[in-house]
Design a protein around this motif. Sequence first.
Motif, PDB file in Angstrom:
ATOM      1  N   PRO A  80       0.954  -1.107  -0.463  1.00  0.00           N
ATOM      2  CA  PRO A  80       0.416  -0.349  -0.226  1.00  0.00           C
ATOM      3  C   PRO A  80       1.308   1.588  -0.234  1.00  0.00           C
ATOM      4  O   PRO A  80       0.335   2.010  -0.744  1.00  0.00           O
ATOM      5  CB  PRO A  80      -0.763  -0.543   1.109  1.00  0.00           C
ATOM      6  CG  PRO A  80      -0.516  -1.517   1.445  1.00  0.00           C
ATOM      7  CD  PRO A  80       0.475  -2.242   0.881  1.00  0.00           C
ATOM      8  N   GLU A  81       1.897   0.754   0.430  1.00  0.00           N
ATOM      9  CA  GLU A  81       2.711   3.101   0.352  1.00  0.00           C
ATOM     10  C   GLU A  81       3.840   2.494  -0.652  1.00  0.00           C
ATOM     11  O   GLU A  81       3.821   3.516  -1.218  1.00  0.00           O
ATOM     12  CB  GLU A  81       3.577   2.040   1.228  1.00  0.00           C
ATOM     13  CG  GLU A  81       3.664   2.297   3.439  1.00  0.00           C
ATOM     14  CD  GLU A  81       2.389   0.054   3.723  1.00  0.00           C
ATOM     15  OE1 GLU A  81       1.892   0.493   4.394  1.00  0.00           O
ATOM     16  OE2 GLU A  81       3.718  -0.014   3.059  1.00  0.00           O
ATOM     17  N   THR A  82       3.806   1.704  -1.101  1.00  0.00           N
ATOM     18  CA  THR A  82       4.401   2.421  -2.406  1.00  0.00           C
ATOM     19  C   THR A  82       3.195   2.114  -4.106  1.00  0.00           C
ATOM     20  O   THR A  82       3.480   1.777  -4.880  1.00  0.00           O
ATOM     21  CB  THR A  82       5.433   1.239  -2.982  1.00  0.00           C
ATOM     22  OG1 THR A  82       4.770  -0.109  -2.771  1.00  0.00           O
ATOM     23  CG2 THR A  82       6.402   1.099  -2.179  1.00  0.00           C
ATOM     24  N   ASN A  83       1.514   1.599  -3.421  1.00  0.00           N
ATOM     25  CA  ASN A  83       1.110   1.974  -4.557  1.00  0.00           C
ATOM     26  C   ASN A  83       0.817   3.049  -6.038  1.00  0.00           C
ATOM     27  O   ASN A  83       0.546   3.774  -4.773  1.00  0.00           O
ATOM     28  CB  ASN A  83      -0.672   1.630  -4.058  1.00  0.00           C
ATOM     29  CG  ASN A  83      -1.490   1.411  -5.045  1.00  0.00           C
ATOM     30  OD1 ASN A  83      -1.717   1.980  -6.076  1.00  0.00           O
ATOM     31  ND2 ASN A  83      -2.622   0.419  -4.148  1.00  0.00           N
ATOM     32  N   PRO A  84       0.904   2.926  -6.713  1.00  0.00           N
ATOM     33  CA  PRO A  84       1.204   4.147  -7.586  1.00  0.00           C
ATOM     34  C   PRO A  84      -0.555   4.470  -7.978  1.00  0.00           C
ATOM     35  O   PRO A  84      -0.319   6.205  -8.355  1.00  0.00           O
ATOM     36  CB  PRO A  84       1.825   3.628  -9.017  1.00  0.00           C
ATOM     37  CG  PRO A  84       1.674   2.562  -8.928  1.00  0.00           C
ATOM     38  CD  PRO A  84       1.633   2.687  -7.511  1.00  0.00           C
ATOM     39  N   PHE A  85      -1.168   3.291  -8.132  1.00  0.00           N
ATOM     40  CA  PHE A  85      -2.701   4.124  -7.880  1.00  0.00           C
ATOM     41  C   PHE A  85      -3.008   5.203  -6.753  1.00  0.00           C
ATOM     42  O   PHE A  85      -3.896   5.790  -7.274  1.00  0.00           O
ATOM     43  CB  PHE A  85      -3.729   2.926  -8.299  1.00  0.00           C
ATOM     44  CG  PHE A  85      -3.021   1.913  -9.135  1.00  0.00           C
ATOM     45  CD1 PHE A  85      -3.534   2.767 -10.520  1.00  0.00           C
ATOM     46  CD2 PHE A  85      -2.018   1.217  -9.042  1.00  0.00           C
ATOM     47  CE1 PHE A  85      -2.845   2.282 -12.093  1.00  0.00           C
ATOM     48  CE2 PHE A  85      -1.826   0.566 -10.323  1.00  0.00           C
ATOM     49  CZ  PHE A  85      -1.778   1.081 -11.327  1.00  0.00           C
ATOM     50  N   ALA A  86      -2.461   4.974  -6.158  1.00  0.00           N
ATOM     51  CA  ALA A  86      -2.947   5.839  -4.537  1.00  0.00           C
ATOM     52  C   ALA A  86      -2.044   7.021  -4.003  1.00  0.00           C
ATOM     53  O   ALA A  86      -2.333   7.418  -3.512  1.00  0.00           O
ATOM     54  CB  ALA A  86      -3.056   4.516  -3.585  1.00  0.00           C
ATOM     55  N   SER A  87      -1.242   7.564  -4.844  1.00  0.00           N
ATOM     56  CA  SER A  87      -0.543   8.522  -4.828  1.00  0.00           C
ATOM     57  C   SER A  87      -0.926  10.241  -4.756  1.00  0.00           C
ATOM     58  O   SER A  87      -2.249  10.414  -6.133  1.00  0.00           O
ATOM     59  CB  SER A  87       0.552   8.841  -6.188  1.00  0.00           C
ATOM     60  OG  SER A  87       0.106   8.954  -7.643  1.00  0.00           O
ATOM     61  N   GLY A  88      -0.619  11.338  -4.450  1.00  0.00           N
ATOM     62  CA  GLY A  88      -1.137  12.234  -4.800  1.00  0.00           C
ATOM     63  C   GLY A  88      -1.001  12.961  -6.229  1.00  0.00           C
ATOM     64  O   GLY A  88      -2.409  13.640  -6.317  1.00  0.00           O
ATOM     65  N   ALA A  89      -0.337  12.372  -6.692  1.00  0.00           N
ATOM     66  CA  ALA A  89      -0.669  12.936  -8.441  1.00  0.00           C
ATOM     67  C   ALA A  89      -1.690  12.439  -9.216  1.00  0.00           C
ATOM     68  O   ALA A  89      -2.147  13.680  -9.732  1.00  0.00           O
ATOM     69  CB  ALA A  89       1.187  12.840  -9.084  1.00  0.00           C
TER      70      ALA A  89
END
Length: 167
Positions: free
Chosen positions: A115-124
Amino acid sequence: MDHNLSEGSSSDPASAGTPSRYESQKRRDWNTFGQFLRNQRPPVPLPQCNSNHVLEFLRYLDQFGKTKVHMQGCMFYGQPEPPAPCTCPLRQAWGSLDALIGRLRAAYEEHGGSPETNPFASGAIRIYLREVKECQAKARGIPYKKKKKKGGKNDNDESSSSSMPFS
């Protein structure tokens, strides 16, 4: 990073019995995103995927959209129901993109991603989705009011939206 991020992971919970519509769509979305990464030059291994790859994928999907989004110069810009056709582009609807990101976010973690590296959950990604939502709302003439930040005073807006609980 976990090496379970491959498309054909045997720990897929939907493999037992008939998958739900959501699970089927999530699997299709995951496979489509994996294919998108493999088609990059050079191909991007899933564990090296980041939010920039996700943004490229969302922009790529726009060409298959079915939602008319009027450009600012269009005479129908801001009209919810334009009286005639125009040449403005078709785009992916904000709601479709939001749902897609939700499915891909879940699939990433189901395939061993953290979950910490999930690119779909990023602020961007959240910022991109918010910008798409605002842009499409303006193009269709739907008023979009931002919540006022507490403590700050916005100078020239007498009709404050601070009494509205959400945007």
